[in-house]
Design a protein around this motif. Structure first.
Motif, PDB file in Angstrom:
ATOM      1  N   SER A  51      -8.514   9.225   8.290  1.00  0.00           N
ATOM      2  CA  SER A  51      -8.711   8.619   6.974  1.00  0.00           C
ATOM      3  C   SER A  51      -7.714   7.486   6.824  1.00  0.00           C
ATOM      4  O   SER A  51      -6.536   7.624   7.160  1.00  0.00           O
ATOM      5  CB  SER A  51      -8.496   9.640   5.863  1.00  0.00           C
ATOM      6  N   GLN A  63     -11.320  -3.792  -3.274  1.00  0.00           N
ATOM      7  CA  GLN A  63     -12.733  -3.845  -2.924  1.00  0.00           C
ATOM      8  C   GLN A  63     -13.242  -2.499  -2.403  1.00  0.00           C
ATOM      9  O   GLN A  63     -14.451  -2.293  -2.278  1.00  0.00           O
ATOM     10  CB  GLN A  63     -12.977  -4.930  -1.862  1.00  0.00           C
ATOM     11  N   GLY A  64     -12.329  -1.577  -2.084  1.00  0.00           N
ATOM     12  CA  GLY A  64     -12.714  -0.267  -1.590  1.00  0.00           C
ATOM     13  C   GLY A  64     -12.903   0.731  -2.726  1.00  0.00           C
ATOM     14  O   GLY A  64     -12.683   0.422  -3.899  1.00  0.00           O
ATOM     15  N   PRO A  65     -13.279   1.961  -2.400  1.00  0.00           N
ATOM     16  CA  PRO A  65     -13.541   2.962  -3.443  1.00  0.00           C
ATOM     17  C   PRO A  65     -12.259   3.536  -4.040  1.00  0.00           C
ATOM     18  O   PRO A  65     -11.209   3.575  -3.386  1.00  0.00           O
ATOM     19  CB  PRO A  65     -14.322   4.048  -2.694  1.00  0.00           C
ATOM     20  N   SER A 100     -11.555   6.305   2.492  1.00  0.00           N
ATOM     21  CA  SER A 100     -11.085   5.399   3.533  1.00  0.00           C
ATOM     22  C   SER A 100     -11.278   3.952   3.108  1.00  0.00           C
ATOM     23  O   SER A 100     -12.326   3.595   2.549  1.00  0.00           O
ATOM     24  CB  SER A 100     -11.826   5.666   4.846  1.00  0.00           C
ATOM     25  N   ASP A 101     -10.279   3.129   3.360  1.00  0.00           N
ATOM     26  CA  ASP A 101     -10.256   1.722   2.969  1.00  0.00           C
ATOM     27  C   ASP A 101     -10.166   1.542   1.456  1.00  0.00           C
ATOM     28  O   ASP A 101     -10.302   0.424   0.956  1.00  0.00           O
ATOM     29  CB  ASP A 101     -11.483   0.975   3.497  1.00  0.00           C
ATOM     30  N   GLY A 102      -9.940   2.648   0.743  1.00  0.00           N
ATOM     31  CA  GLY A 102      -9.757   2.587  -0.694  1.00  0.00           C
ATOM     32  C   GLY A 102      -8.545   3.401  -1.097  1.00  0.00           C
ATOM     33  O   GLY A 102      -7.554   3.486  -0.361  1.00  0.00           O
ATOM     34  N   THR A 103      -8.609   4.009  -2.282  1.00  0.00           N
ATOM     35  CA  THR A 103      -7.492   4.791  -2.820  1.00  0.00           C
ATOM     36  C   THR A 103      -7.949   6.212  -3.113  1.00  0.00           C
ATOM     37  O   THR A 103      -8.975   6.426  -3.766  1.00  0.00           O
ATOM     38  CB  THR A 103      -6.953   4.152  -4.109  1.00  0.00           C
ATOM     39  N   GLU A 163       0.836  -1.202   0.000  1.00  0.00           N
ATOM     40  CA  GLU A 163       0.000   0.000   0.000  1.00  0.00           C
ATOM     41  C   GLU A 163       0.868   1.249   0.000  1.00  0.00           C
ATOM     42  O   GLU A 163       0.495   2.294   0.534  1.00  0.00           O
ATOM     43  CB  GLU A 163      -0.942  -0.014   1.204  1.00  0.00           C
ATOM     44  N   ALA A 165      -7.187   6.111   3.847  1.00  0.00           N
ATOM     45  CA  ALA A 165      -7.024   6.030   2.393  1.00  0.00           C
ATOM     46  C   ALA A 165      -5.554   5.869   2.000  1.00  0.00           C
ATOM     47  O   ALA A 165      -4.664   6.459   2.614  1.00  0.00           O
ATOM     48  CB  ALA A 165      -7.598   7.275   1.729  1.00  0.00           C
ATOM     49  N   HIS A 203      -4.819   0.634  -8.169  1.00  0.00           N
ATOM     50  CA  HIS A 203      -5.886   0.365  -7.199  1.00  0.00           C
ATOM     51  C   HIS A 203      -6.511  -1.015  -7.426  1.00  0.00           C
ATOM     52  O   HIS A 203      -6.703  -1.788  -6.476  1.00  0.00           O
ATOM     53  CB  HIS A 203      -6.956   1.443  -7.295  1.00  0.00           C
ATOM     54  N   ARG A 236      -6.597  -3.079  -1.684  1.00  0.00           N
ATOM     55  CA  ARG A 236      -7.753  -2.207  -1.477  1.00  0.00           C
ATOM     56  C   ARG A 236      -8.740  -2.223  -2.647  1.00  0.00           C
ATOM     57  O   ARG A 236      -9.611  -1.360  -2.735  1.00  0.00           O
ATOM     58  CB  ARG A 236      -7.274  -0.769  -1.253  1.00  0.00           C
TER      59      ARG A 236
END
Length: 473
Positions: free
Chosen positions: A291, A208-210, A251-254, A180, A293, A201, A206
């Protein structure tokens, strides 16, 4: 009654046929598996009938079963197997393609870069595993053939390339799929920085995240802070309710910050804090928020120069470039021009409901251009060509005026070159002079263009203006 008198129940034709098919699949799977190859069979609608057990070894137990019934477009992408996909068109025409590289996406979101070959399945083969099989795709992990990078192109996440430079980038992205780390993507406008960010991404933990994008150069500075970090109700005129920012939404994504070099110094401080400890405050409130992210950024400017000039914080610069990736412009990777043009043409044709191809002369024009606007300029040029082309083949005269080239390269100038001695006037004598030069060179366009001191496309445009295109013998 003895056991010898008991006969096993006879198999129905359907059951026997199914058992024979399973045995055939197993034998073929074993043969390909011994070579480290997986294979996929598809029907006439490009829907998967069978995947060999090697897919389970690559993607985990049950991978082969999970792709059955899915379309090739779904797992390999529309650029290859969509309605106007490069490989789909070739297979439909009865042709095979070897050594292409693509991203194979599984149902759970996991993706992997693989090398594939595809071919129509012989329809007169009586020993076929299934009469439904129309196409076969053979694949292997791409790391097994990195040395063959100048073979067929790679198409991953919308990016298309054949050059060693882009192959190194794809390899780096694949190596990053379990990390990450913060990534800084640099390159000229139109080279595909956001596509690369999305690929990073999609191949990361990550995925599965936004994926949340912010263009730092598209908003006024006073609005950019609220867009990135959110705001409280009443923070400014028009803020009638609380709103989360892109940093929190990612958050939990990129979080992808495009044109990060345009970020004002005040916001650079807030972004540095997010990178250091993941905390920030919304505009107009004192509550500290967090965050989680991952941050990926991109810019077309030289950030090291901006640091020297005091326009970009040095500490933020080094925080952002943990993994630096530079996308070269098209003029430095000309091997990518032809495959990229082919894929873009298929994409544009799909929007227009047409099926066109390039003439050899048109491809030479594209290869001879420097593409200062990179991929974006090429797509716009092909949009124009598809719009004006009257037949099924794109010729040089269908291409727009391409800027930045010199006479004699096969590409037209945006404005004509200065007249040379012996070149036609723009007055009433232009038509007669043009005809006389063409006659003198037996209507061979290359020779006539050189004699006139103009490019071939300029010659063709003048011929079209005077209705001469159909006069050649």
């Amino acid at each position: 009654m003895s056991t010898a008198d008991i006969e096993p129940p006879s198999l129905t034709d359907e059951t026997r046929s199914r058992l024979e098919e399973v045995a055939a699949w197993s034998a073929v799977s074993a043969a390909f598996g011994s070579l480290g190859r997986a294979f996929i069979c598809a029907d006439a609608d490009f829907r998967i009938i069978h995947g060999s057990y090697v897919l389970d070894e690559l993607f985990g137990d049950g991978a082969a079963a999970r792709i059955e019934g899915r379309s090739l477009e779904e797992i390999f992408g529309r650029d290859l197997f969509g309605t106007s996909g490069t490989l789909r068109q070739a297979l439909t025409a009865g042709e095979r393609r070897e050594g292409w590289r693509a991203q194979l996406s599984m149902a759970d979101g996991e993706a992997r870069l693989i090398s594939l070959s595809a071919a129509p399945f012989p329809q007169n083969l009586r020993l076929a595993c299934s009469l439904r099989v129309k196409y076969v795709v053979v694949l292997r992990p791409s790391e097994q053939d990195r040395d063959d990078v100048l073979g067929a192109p790679v198409t991953v996440g919308g990016l298309v390339a054949r050059s060693p430079a882009m192959a190194r980038i794809f390899t780096l992205v694949e190596n990053l799929r379990h990390t990450e780390a913060t990534v800084l993507i640099t390159g000229e406008s139109g080279t595909g920085k956001e596509l690369l960010a999305r690929l990073i991404h999609d191949q990361s933990p990550r995925r599965q995240g936004p994926f949340v994008a912010v263009n730092c150069g598209a908003l006024p500075h006073e609005l950019l802070e609220a867009e990135m970090f959110g705001h409280a109700r009443g923070a400014f005129t028009g803020a009638v309710r609380d709103r989360i920012g892109r940093c929190e939404a990612a958050s939990d994504g990129t979080l992808f910050l495009d044109e990060v070099g345009d970020l004002p110094l005040a916001l650079q401080v807030k972004l540095l804090r997010v990178l250091q400890d993941g905390t920030f405050e919304r505009l107009g409130e004192n509550q500290t928020r967090t965050s989680r992210a991952r941050v990926v950024t991109a810019t077309h400017v030289d950030l090291s120069k901006s640091v020297r000039e005091g326009r970009f914080r040095e500490d933020l610069y080094y925080r952002l470039r943990v993994v630096p990736i530079e996308i070269p412009p098209l003029r430095r990777r000309r091997e990518d021009i032809e495959p990229l043009a082919q894929v873009l043409l298929a994409r544009v044709c799909a929007r227009h409901g047409r099926a066109l191809r390039f003439s050899p002369d048109a491809l030479r024009v594209l290869l001879g251009h420097d593409w200062p606007g990179n991929v974006r300029e090429m797509e716009n040029a092909l949009e124009y060509a598809v719009t004006v082309c009257q037949g099924q083949t794109i010729h040089p005269e269908d291409l727009p005026e391409l800027t930045g080239d010199k006479p004699g390269t096969g590409v037209a100038l945006a404005s004509p070159p200065s007249p040379r001695v012996g070149s036609p006037d723009r007055g009433t004598g232009d038509y007669e002079h043009l005809r006389s030069v063409l006659d003198a060179h037996h209507w061979r366009r290359d020779e006539a263009a050189r004699a006139l001191g103009i490019s071939r496309i300029t010659l063709w445009r003048r011929m079209r203006r005077y209705g001469m295109l159909h006069e050649e013998t």
